[in-house]
Design a protein around this motif. Structure first.
Motif, PDB file in Angstrom:
ATOM      1  N   PRO A  39       0.853  -1.196   0.000  1.00 13.94           N
ATOM      2  CA  PRO A  39       0.000   0.000   0.000  1.00 13.94           C
ATOM      3  C   PRO A  39       0.885   1.241   0.000  1.00 13.94           C
ATOM      4  CG  PRO A  39       0.154  -0.889   2.212  1.00 13.94           C
ATOM      5  CD  PRO A  39       0.882  -1.860   1.313  1.00 13.94           C
ATOM      6  N   THR A  40       0.273   2.397  -0.091  1.00 16.48           N
ATOM      7  CA  THR A  40       1.049   3.629  -0.023  1.00 16.48           C
ATOM      8  C   THR A  40       1.827   3.659   1.276  1.00 16.48           C
ATOM      9  OG1 THR A  40      -0.636   4.793  -1.308  1.00 16.48           O
ATOM     10  CG2 THR A  40       0.925   6.141  -0.097  1.00 16.48           C
ATOM     11  N   ALA A  41       3.137   3.904   1.185  1.00 14.76           N
ATOM     12  CA  ALA A  41       4.001   3.851   2.366  1.00 14.76           C
ATOM     13  C   ALA A  41       5.225   4.732   2.151  1.00 14.76           C
ATOM     14  CB  ALA A  41       4.437   2.412   2.654  1.00 14.76           C
ATOM     15  N   ILE A  42       5.865   5.114   3.255  1.00 16.70           N
ATOM     16  CA  ILE A  42       7.137   5.839   3.197  1.00 16.70           C
ATOM     17  C   ILE A  42       8.177   5.050   4.001  1.00 16.70           C
ATOM     18  CG2 ILE A  42       6.003   8.080   2.973  1.00 16.70           C
ATOM     19  CD1 ILE A  42       6.857   8.609   5.933  1.00 16.70           C
ATOM     20  N   ASN A  43       9.461   5.360   3.773  1.00 15.26           N
ATOM     21  CA  ASN A  43      10.519   4.733   4.553  1.00 15.26           C
ATOM     22  C   ASN A  43      10.887   5.616   5.739  1.00 15.26           C
ATOM     23  OD1 ASN A  43      11.653   6.359   2.272  1.00 15.26           O
ATOM     24  ND2 ASN A  43      13.542   6.048   3.415  1.00 15.26           N
ATOM     25  N   THR A  44      11.816   5.126   6.561  1.00 17.91           N
ATOM     26  CA  THR A  44      12.365   5.912   7.658  1.00 17.91           C
ATOM     27  C   THR A  44      13.863   6.091   7.426  1.00 17.91           C
ATOM     28  OG1 THR A  44      12.920   3.998   9.034  1.00 17.91           O
ATOM     29  CG2 THR A  44      10.693   4.906   9.264  1.00 17.91           C
ATOM     30  N   LYS A  45      14.511   6.838   8.325  1.00 17.20           N
ATOM     31  CA  LYS A  45      15.947   7.092   8.196  1.00 17.20           C
ATOM     32  C   LYS A  45      16.783   5.845   8.445  1.00 17.20           C
ATOM     33  CE  LYS A  45      16.402   8.583  13.016  1.00 17.20           C
ATOM     34  NZ  LYS A  45      16.760   9.697  13.915  1.00 17.20           N
ATOM     35  N   HIS A  46      16.161   4.774   8.935  1.00 18.89           N
ATOM     36  CA  HIS A  46      16.899   3.542   9.219  1.00 18.89           C
ATOM     37  C   HIS A  46      17.091   2.664   7.990  1.00 18.89           C
ATOM     38  CE1 HIS A  46      15.188   4.639  13.222  1.00 18.89           C
ATOM     39  NE2 HIS A  46      16.445   4.400  13.558  1.00 18.89           N
ATOM     40  N   ILE A  47      16.414   2.983   6.903  1.00 13.14           N
ATOM     41  CA  ILE A  47      16.555   2.189   5.686  1.00 13.14           C
ATOM     42  C   ILE A  47      16.777   3.101   4.485  1.00 13.14           C
ATOM     43  CG2 ILE A  47      15.253   0.158   6.430  1.00 13.14           C
ATOM     44  CD1 ILE A  47      12.787   1.278   5.159  1.00 13.14           C
ATOM     45  N   CYS A  48      17.515   2.569   3.515  1.00  8.66           N
ATOM     46  CA  CYS A  48      17.763   3.273   2.260  1.00  8.66           C
ATOM     47  C   CYS A  48      16.962   2.576   1.170  1.00  8.66           C
ATOM     48  CB  CYS A  48      19.251   3.240   1.940  1.00  8.66           C
ATOM     49  SG  CYS A  48      19.687   4.009   0.359  1.00  8.66           S
ATOM     50  N   ALA A  49      16.240   3.338   0.389  1.00  3.34           N
ATOM     51  CA  ALA A  49      15.427   2.787  -0.693  1.00  3.34           C
ATOM     52  C   ALA A  49      16.088   3.073  -2.035  1.00  3.34           C
ATOM     53  CB  ALA A  49      14.022   3.396  -0.667  1.00  3.34           C
ATOM     54  N   VAL A  50      16.206   2.038  -2.846  1.00  7.91           N
ATOM     55  CA  VAL A  50      16.800   2.163  -4.181  1.00  7.91           C
ATOM     56  C   VAL A  50      15.751   1.776  -5.213  1.00  7.91           C
ATOM     57  CG1 VAL A  50      18.621   1.396  -5.749  1.00  7.91           C
ATOM     58  CG2 VAL A  50      19.084   1.582  -3.285  1.00  7.91           C
ATOM     59  N   THR A  51      15.461   2.693  -6.119  1.00  8.51           N
ATOM     60  CA  THR A  51      14.551   2.419  -7.230  1.00  8.51           C
ATOM     61  C   THR A  51      15.378   2.239  -8.492  1.00  8.51           C
ATOM     62  OG1 THR A  51      12.831   3.817  -6.220  1.00  8.51           O
ATOM     63  CG2 THR A  51      12.583   3.274  -8.556  1.00  8.51           C
TER      64      THR A  51
END
Length: 216
Positions: free
Chosen positions: A110-122
């Motif tokens: 679902p619609t979601a955001i990350n936090t500073k504890h994880i890095c997201a790579v698209t």
């Protein structure tokens, strides 16, 4: 069986790409890399009972995406933090706390955001497969050596976006990447079935044990 299945995907990766040289970095193959929000952008007191999901370490710590503790923010807060939105197929890497864990975001997120504890790579999925990138991060010798060097001597091992972007990755043809991803998916499907059977066995044993103690 579960232990063997956990090792099988890694063995398949080494068999297919163990000798594949690294010819690019994450920066070269990523469309977007992001982490945050930071500091006062998102406070713990702003979490609510339902709304837009917030992903953290507990979602990636097992090296497979899991819903654990559920955290949410309001739609109004989300509008301020939209740049941290997580997309299906994003590769999430833990960079604080338990570092170096890596998962692929499922397609039904679902619609979601990350936090500073994880890095997201698209990544551009027309050129690079997310499952292959995750596996390279976890198991390719060049990637592991890069991460080992970057965290060596740290008081507390930690990663950052610069380290992630500079991580070397092999770039085999998309056809080979997808062939690996299909095999990995088959193993994952089998693992899910075995885990479900194990859970049913545990439930049955507990039921029999309870009846036995009642003298039935």
């Amino acid at each position: 069986v579960l232990a063997h299945l956990d090792a099988l995907t890694q063995s398949i990766f080494h068999d297919m790409f163990g000798n594949e040289p690294s010819s690019a970095t994450v920066l070269d193959i990523a469309e977007q890399t992001r982490t945050g929000p930071f500091g006062s952008q998102l406070l713990h007191g702003e979490f609510v009972e339902e709304g837009i999901a917030v992903l953290g370490l507990d979602n990636v710590v097992e090296n497979e995406f899991r819903w654990a503790e559920r955290r949410f923010i309001t739609p109004a807060k989300y509008e301020l933090l939209k740049r941290y939105t997580i997309h299906p197929g994003d590769v999430l890497i833990s960079i604080m706390g338990t570092t170096g864990r890596c998962v692929v975001v499922p397609d039904d997120i679902p619609t979601a955001i990350n936090t500073k504890h994880i890095c997201a790579v698209t990544v551009d999925r027309a050129r690079f497969d997310p499952t292959f990138l995750r596996s390279s991060f976890l198991w390719h010798r060049d990637a592991r050596e890069h991460l080992r060097r970057q965290t060596k001597g740290s008081i507390m091992a930690g990663l950052n976006m610069g380290i992630i972007k500079a991580m070397p990755v092999p770039t085999p043809s998309l056809r080979r990447q997808r062939a690996f991803a299909e095999r990995a998916h088959e193993v994952s499907t089998t693992r899910t079935k075995v885990a479900s059977t194990l859970a049913a066995d545990d439930e049955l044993f507990a039921s029999l044990q309870s009846r036995a103690f009642r003298g039935e």
